[in-house]
Design an enzyme around this catalytic site. Structure first.
Site, PDB file in Angstrom:
ATOM      1  N   GLY A   1      -1.692   0.144  -4.828  1.00 24.74           N
ATOM      2  CA  GLY A   1      -2.013   0.012  -3.409  1.00 24.74           C
ATOM      3  C   GLY A   1      -2.190   1.343  -2.724  1.00 24.74           C
ATOM      4  O   GLY A   1      -3.114   1.540  -1.928  1.00 24.74           O
TER       5      GLY A   1
ATOM      6  N   ALA B   1       0.795  -1.231   0.000  1.00 21.07           N
ATOM      7  CA  ALA B   1       0.000   0.000   0.000  1.00 21.07           C
ATOM      8  C   ALA B   1       0.825   1.277   0.000  1.00 21.07           C
ATOM      9  O   ALA B   1       0.254   2.369   0.102  1.00 21.07           O
ATOM     10  CB  ALA B   1      -0.944   0.010   1.204  1.00 21.07           C
ATOM     11  N   ASN B   2       2.137   1.192  -0.145  1.00 18.42           N
ATOM     12  CA  ASN B   2       2.953   2.403  -0.064  1.00 18.42           C
ATOM     13  C   ASN B   2       3.185   3.071  -1.417  1.00 18.42           C
ATOM     14  O   ASN B   2       3.721   4.179  -1.485  1.00 18.42           O
ATOM     15  CB  ASN B   2       4.303   2.111   0.586  1.00 18.42           C
ATOM     16  CG  ASN B   2       5.140   1.143  -0.233  1.00 18.42           C
ATOM     17  OD1 ASN B   2       4.773  -0.021  -0.352  1.00 18.42           O
ATOM     18  ND2 ASN B   2       6.240   1.610  -0.796  1.00 18.42           N
TER      19      ASN B   2
ATOM     20  N   TYR C   1       6.431 -14.160 -14.360  1.00 13.24           N
ATOM     21  CA  TYR C   1       5.448 -13.139 -13.981  1.00 13.24           C
ATOM     22  C   TYR C   1       4.063 -13.559 -14.468  1.00 13.24           C
ATOM     23  O   TYR C   1       3.085 -13.503 -13.712  1.00 13.24           O
ATOM     24  CB  TYR C   1       5.817 -11.779 -14.572  1.00 13.24           C
ATOM     25  CG  TYR C   1       4.791 -10.708 -14.270  1.00 13.24           C
ATOM     26  CD1 TYR C   1       4.630 -10.222 -12.968  1.00 13.24           C
ATOM     27  CD2 TYR C   1       3.966 -10.193 -15.273  1.00 13.24           C
ATOM     28  CE1 TYR C   1       3.680  -9.250 -12.680  1.00 13.24           C
ATOM     29  CE2 TYR C   1       3.019  -9.229 -14.989  1.00 13.24           C
ATOM     30  CZ  TYR C   1       2.877  -8.761 -13.694  1.00 13.24           C
ATOM     31  OH  TYR C   1       1.925  -7.813 -13.409  1.00 13.24           O
TER      32      TYR C   1
ATOM     33  N   GLY D   1       1.958   3.042  -6.020  1.00 13.66           N
ATOM     34  CA  GLY D   1       1.196   2.490  -7.125  1.00 13.66           C
ATOM     35  C   GLY D   1      -0.269   2.254  -6.829  1.00 13.66           C
ATOM     36  O   GLY D   1      -0.949   3.072  -6.198  1.00 13.66           O
TER      37      GLY D   1
END
Length: 304
Positions: free
Chosen positions: A28, A23-24, A172, A26
């Site tokens: 999030g 959450a820090n 990925y 992008g």
């Protein structure tokens, strides 16, 4: 006449608790910001707590009184996932499995798993299983974030660590397909158990986020050339997961993504995952492998 869904359509979230991984920055960060604006309490999990506190302060500067809590969680490390779950005993309304890395140089997790599979899938699988009993409120949800790349993915059951392939893009894509196989299988198992919890999925289309920082140098160079011409903002990219997490009419098993050409950009709408994502035999096999690799067993019946 309908209109494009936006953050203005998020109902009041006062009294509801959201746990958002990664959450820090992008998607999030934008998810946490939008939820805070609507009155939610947001638990922001991050690998780097200093970066997390800085992100929380940035939100508070825009949303005075925002109810935010920053907690450390390294999804690549199953010991960190277990420690987090053991130390977090609060009820939550919505778990947003958002965090991810994309095409980094080859490396292994502390438990010896390919780093993208570990971070993007195994960590979220374990976290969801360990926190499932905390989702005990009205309209509890699990939202798992995938990617358009899932359409090119396959699950390498014969080479989960990447000893032979070592293709960052292939792994990925595997991890993003795993996200959808997990989210859809979780929905089936929750329904079989008559659980009130619903499992939904989302993807951001092409969105310019911090994922580029984790890429190896070759792919980061290519991506940086394309980003200005092909992507939408992180705030726009977060809309599908916000709709999945908050829309009153969202249903378990739904997958949200942009409505534009090839789902790259646009307003969030229900979209269709690939045929591989709907392969129930692959989903059950991946579930069994994930339980074995993480040691986390869900209190849910197996599907047939």
């Amino acid at each position: 006449m309908t209109h494009d869904w936006s953050t203005a359509d998020i109902p009041d979230q006062s009294g509801r608790v959201f746990l958002v991984t990664g959450a820090n920055s992008g998607l999030g960060l934008e998810t946490a910001r939008a939820l805070a604006r609507r009155g939610a309490r947001v638990v922001m999990t991050v690998r780097n707590t200093a970066a997390g506190e800085a992100a929380a302060e940035a939100i508070r500067a825009e949303v005075p009184g925002a109810d935010l809590e920053v907690r450390r969680l390294d999804l690549a490390d199953l010991d960190s996932v277990r420690a987090f779950a053991e130390g977090f005993d609060s009820p939550i309304d919505v778990l947003v499995n958002n965090a991810g890395i994309m095409a980094p140089p080859f490396s292994l997790s502390p438990q010896g798993h390919e780093i993208q599979f570990a971070t993007n899938h195994l960590g979220h699988f374990a976290l969801t299983g360990l926190l499932l009993d905390r989702l005990a409120s009205p309209d509890p949800r699990v939202v798992t974030v995938s990617s358009l790349a899932h359409g090119h993915g396959r699950i390498f059951f014969d080479d989960p660590v990447g000893e032979r392939r070592r293709s960052p893009v292939a792994y990925y894509s595997q991890s993003k397909l795993a996200n959808l196989l997990f989210g859809l299988e979780l929905d089936r198992r929750l329904r079989a158990a008559s659980s009130p919890v619903t499992s939904l999925m989302a993807h951001p289309g092409f969105s310019s986020t911090g994922l580029l920082r984790s890429m190896n140098a070759q792919w980061r160079f290519i991506a940086n050339l394309l980003v200005p011409f092909t992507t939408q903002s992180p705030a726009a990219g977060a809309l599908p997961q916000l709709r999945a997490a908050t829309a009153p009419d969202a249903e378990g098993g739904q997958y949200f993504g942009p409505d534009g050409k090839k789902e790259r950009t646009g307003a969030p709408v229900p979209v269709r995952a690939s045929a591989e994502a709907h392969d129930t035999a692959t989903a059950r096999r991946l579930w069994d492998v994930s339980e074995e690799l993480t040691g986390v067993r869900f209190p849910l019946p197996a599907t047939t």
